[in-house]
Design a protein around this motif. Structure first.
Motif, short mmCIF file in Angstrom:
data_model
loop_
_atom_site.label_atom_id
_atom_site.label_comp_id
_atom_site.label_asym_id
_atom_site.label_seq_id
_atom_site.Cartn_x
_atom_site.Cartn_y
_atom_site.Cartn_z
N ASP A 71 0.87 -1.03 -0.26
CA ASP A 71 0.14 0.00 -0.09
C ASP A 71 0.82 1.38 -0.16
O ASP A 71 0.43 2.23 -0.62
CB ASP A 71 -0.91 0.05 1.33
CG ASP A 71 -2.37 0.91 0.81
OD1 ASP A 71 -2.91 0.60 -0.01
OD2 ASP A 71 -2.23 1.88 1.56
N TYR A 74 1.70 1.68 -3.62
CA TYR A 74 0.56 2.17 -4.43
C TYR A 74 0.35 3.57 -4.06
O TYR A 74 -0.04 4.35 -4.96
CB TYR A 74 -0.51 1.35 -3.86
CG TYR A 74 -1.80 1.59 -4.49
CD1 TYR A 74 -2.32 1.26 -5.57
CD2 TYR A 74 -2.84 2.27 -3.59
CE1 TYR A 74 -3.32 1.55 -6.32
CE2 TYR A 74 -4.07 2.60 -4.52
CZ TYR A 74 -4.20 2.38 -5.60
OH TYR A 74 -5.61 2.44 -6.13
N GLN A 75 0.15 3.95 -2.70
CA GLN A 75 0.08 5.35 -2.50
C GLN A 75 0.97 6.26 -3.34
O GLN A 75 0.50 7.33 -3.64
CB GLN A 75 -0.15 5.69 -0.95
CG GLN A 75 -1.28 4.82 -0.33
CD GLN A 75 -2.72 5.23 -0.45
OE1 GLN A 75 -2.88 6.24 -1.11
NE2 GLN A 75 -3.56 4.12 -0.12
N MET A 77 2.46 5.61 -6.11
CA MET A 77 2.04 5.45 -7.39
C MET A 77 1.13 6.21 -7.93
O MET A 77 1.33 7.02 -8.93
CB MET A 77 2.07 3.92 -7.68
CG MET A 77 1.76 3.53 -9.09
SD MET A 77 0.85 2.02 -9.32
CE MET A 77 -0.58 2.37 -8.85
N SER B 49 -5.99 -5.87 3.93
CA SER B 49 -5.87 -4.97 4.66
C SER B 49 -6.95 -3.88 4.74
O SER B 49 -6.79 -2.99 5.66
CB SER B 49 -4.39 -4.51 4.57
OG SER B 49 -4.49 -3.92 3.21
N GLN B 51 -6.81 -1.55 2.71
CA GLN B 51 -6.05 -0.41 2.19
C GLN B 51 -6.33 -0.53 0.73
O GLN B 51 -6.85 -1.39 0.18
CB GLN B 51 -4.71 -0.55 2.67
CG GLN B 51 -4.27 -0.34 3.93
CD GLN B 51 -2.97 -0.60 4.52
OE1 GLN B 51 -2.27 -1.42 3.81
NE2 GLN B 51 -2.28 0.19 5.10
N GLU B 52 -6.01 0.83 0.13
CA GLU B 52 -6.61 0.90 -1.22
C GLU B 52 -5.88 0.05 -2.22
O GLU B 52 -6.66 -0.15 -3.20
CB GLU B 52 -6.35 2.48 -1.48
CG GLU B 52 -7.27 3.45 -0.86
CD GLU B 52 -7.01 4.59 -1.13
OE1 GLU B 52 -6.55 5.20 -2.44
OE2 GLU B 52 -6.67 5.58 -0.14
N ALA B 53 -4.58 -0.29 -2.07
CA ALA B 53 -4.05 -1.11 -3.08
C ALA B 53 -4.67 -2.56 -2.96
O ALA B 53 -4.67 -3.12 -4.02
CB ALA B 53 -2.57 -1.20 -2.55
N ASP B 54 -4.87 -2.89 -1.79
CA ASP B 54 -5.54 -4.13 -1.31
C ASP B 54 -6.79 -4.19 -2.40
O ASP B 54 -7.16 -5.12 -3.07
CB ASP B 54 -5.73 -4.49 0.03
CG ASP B 54 -6.41 -5.86 0.46
OD1 ASP B 54 -6.50 -6.51 -0.53
OD2 ASP B 54 -6.87 -5.66 1.52
N TRP B 56 -7.89 -2.19 -4.45
CA TRP B 56 -7.66 -2.25 -6.09
C TRP B 56 -7.47 -3.52 -6.55
O TRP B 56 -8.08 -3.87 -7.89
CB TRP B 56 -6.37 -1.33 -5.99
CG TRP B 56 -5.98 -1.05 -7.53
CD1 TRP B 56 -6.57 -0.39 -8.79
CD2 TRP B 56 -4.76 -1.21 -7.89
NE1 TRP B 56 -5.73 -0.64 -9.63
CE2 TRP B 56 -4.64 -1.36 -9.34
CE3 TRP B 56 -3.58 -2.17 -7.39
CZ2 TRP B 56 -3.24 -1.44 -10.09
CZ3 TRP B 56 -2.43 -2.54 -8.05
CH2 TRP B 56 -2.39 -2.14 -9.47
#
Lengths: 146, 400
Positions: A71, A74-75, A77, B49, B51-54, B56
């Motif tokens: 994450d 990602y944040q 990116m 998590s 969280q945004e990456a997760d 996404w």
């Protein structure tokens, strides 16, 4: 090009990128960076206060909990503050997967000569597809690369 | 890398685009680490998590028609229904939490929402091939159970759940599971908490597979959880050995596979005191107490209940645990004792979530350096002490 040095490396995540080098002595957890600026926030880290945004980041390895590492990157990116490419010594699954799904070139097994030659601010071209890194002499600006 | 006909068909898209993408990631990871083939996995834990990456990536797989072949257990996010009664949760945070739950449910995950699956719900056997992600989980199943997983990411373990495959490299292979660093512990480990400090000495231990000698006999489950968790908070360790305790190290010689250690490191009481000073805020007044990173065991909930029974807490106290443990606390009366003292037992919830925004800028007490490390990103500061001292501090409102 005259004065350039080309060293071999091993491709982990495909792609090609050029940029200024930033060297970390310590392992990196991207979660402990500020997404808005790319600055490393971790106390006592060798890069504390420096920004990874748009840099070719040279560091030993990733560290930390998997979800926060991904994450963190990602944040960076989605704000355009991720490193342009990453050069590491010890790959781990978390960093490898993150680089592939976020399409950031990542290489390892770099010729030891590379580490003797480079310093912060040097410009390099990381070509993961060709498995080589080109070190550009300092008197040429990064804008002239590519 | 060698692929079976079935795996090649997966990669070619015969079983859908999500399966193809998931296999592409696994093959890339495998090729990077020199894997010769893929293995079937029988269990997966995804450290989802919220969280945004997760979210996404989970939604990306879902849009491509993804469905888990091996149903994974998953990590906590935060318990929206409980916490929204006590805290102010923003609409955005609530929505992201709901999206995460929805995506994982539709992918076919088992919504255990616990970060200690190795204690319940997803307990592997010795030698079983797994794809587990989460700081405290991978090291525990490798070291304490002797099952086999690499230190997977959320995304790589989700790819393994989708395809039922994992590349064969690293800690799935015998030769990489042997000890490389001998850690002679001269420090006197008096409590489970001292294992947190031992695990925090990663700068001194350095990379490799540590083999710890000089520890007390029969360390508790909590001590082993603490050691592995801390090794992976400040460093990256898929495995450790303790001769006579962990299953792949019946003796010191077997722990090293007959080879000599690459390094010998000594950890003293001074090392533990120094790292403790470094990671903890100085003693003083506190605003809250936070426990359960990783989730508290039932025994730890019992310990807290004994300490607060019949008393009133001076500050808010959050005890994070699994849904099973919360139910057991309810059945055994522990929940009532803790709630009467003013504390909360919360299931399905992690310390590293946006629900704790009200604690920003405040000073807490915790027994978990991992909690302190990650919550520092959310503006919380912690005095770190053993569990009993933390609970006493929460009763008084300060750490003396």
């Amino acid at each position: 090009m005259k004065g350039e040095t080309i060293v071999k490396c091993h491709r982990i995540s495909e792609g090609k990128a050029a940029g200024e080098v930033l060297i970390s002595q310590d392992d990196i957890l991207f979660y402990l960076t500020d997404p808005e600026s790319g600055r490393v926030l971790e106390k006592g880290h060798s890069l504390e206060g420096k920004s990874v945004a748009g840099k070719v980041l040279v560091f030993p390895a990733g560290k930390g909990s998997s979800s926060v590492q991904v994450d963190g990157l990602y944040q960076l990116m989605i704000r355009g503050n991720a490193p342009k490419a990453m050069i590491i010594e010890r790959p781990d699954t978390i960093l490898v997967t993150s680089a592939i799904i976020m399409e950031i070139p990542l290489v390892d097994q770099v010729d030891p000569l590379f580490y003797e030659l480079i310093k912060d601010g040097d410009c390099v071209v990381v070509d993961a597809d060709q498995e080589q890194i080109t070190i550009i002499p300092k008197d040429r600006s990064p804008g002239q690369v590519d | 890398m060698y692929l079976t006909d079935y795996e090649q068909e997966m990669l070619d898209g015969k079983y859908g685009a999500a399966c193809a993408m998931a296999l592409k990631v696994l093959v890339a990871v495998g090729e990077c680490f020199g894997a010769k083939r893929l293995l079937e996995v029988s269990r997966v834990h995804v450290a989802s998590s919220n969280q945004e990456a997760d979210v996404w990536f989970a939604e990306k797989l879902l849009k491509l028609g993804g469905r888990c072949l091996v149903a994974p257990t998953v990590n906590p996010g935060f318990n929206l229904s409980y916490l929204s009664q006590h805290l102010s949760i923003s609409k955005e945070d609530a929505e992201l939490m709901k999206r995460a739950r929805r995506a994982y449910r539709e992918l076919g995950a088992i919504l255990t929402l616990s970060c200690t699956p190795y204690l319940e719900a997803n307990v592997p056997r010795f030698g079983e091939i797994l794809s587990y992600s989460e700081t405290s989980v991978t090291v525990y199943v490798n070291s304490v159970i002797g099952a086999r997983t690499n230190r997977e990411s959320v995304q790589s373990s989700l790819c393994a759940a989708i395809t039922g495959r994992v590349p064969e490299y690293g800690f799935l292979l015998d030769e990489n599971r042997k000890g490389t660093v001998l850690v002679e512990v001269e420090a006197d480990l008096k409590s489970d908490f001292d294992y947190q400090l031992l695990g925090s000495c990663t700068q001194k231990i350095g990379p490799g597979v540590p083999v710890f000698v000089g520890l007390p006999q029969n360390p508790s489950q909590e001590a082993l959880i603490n050691l592995g968790t801390q090794l992976n908070t400040t460093g990256s360790y898929a495995m450790f050995h303790i001769p006579g305790v962990t299953p792949e190290a019946p003796t010191l010689k077997e722990a090293f596979g007959g080879r000599e250690p690459e390094r010998v490191v000594t950890i003293t009481d001074e090392d533990l005191q120094e790292i403790h000073r470094k990671i903890s805020q100085p003693p003083g007044k506190i605003d809250f107490a936070m426990f359960g990173c990783p989730h508290l065991t039932f025994r730890q909930l019992q310990e807290v209940a004994q300490l607060v029974k019949g008393k009133k807490l001076a500050v808010e106290m959050w005890l994070l645990t699994s849904s099973l443990n919360k139910e057991l606390a309810r059945r055994t009366g522990i929940l009532e004792v803790i709630e009467e003292a003013g504390g909360h037992i919360v299931e399905d919830t992690c310390i590293d979530q946006p629900c704790w925004s009200h604690l920003k800028g405040k000073v807490g007490v915790t027994d978990s350096p991992k909690c302190a490390y990650y919550a520092s990103m959310r503006g919380m500061n912690f005095v770190i002490r053993d569990l009993a001292t933390c609970v006493e501090a929460a009763l008084k409102g300060e750490v003396s």
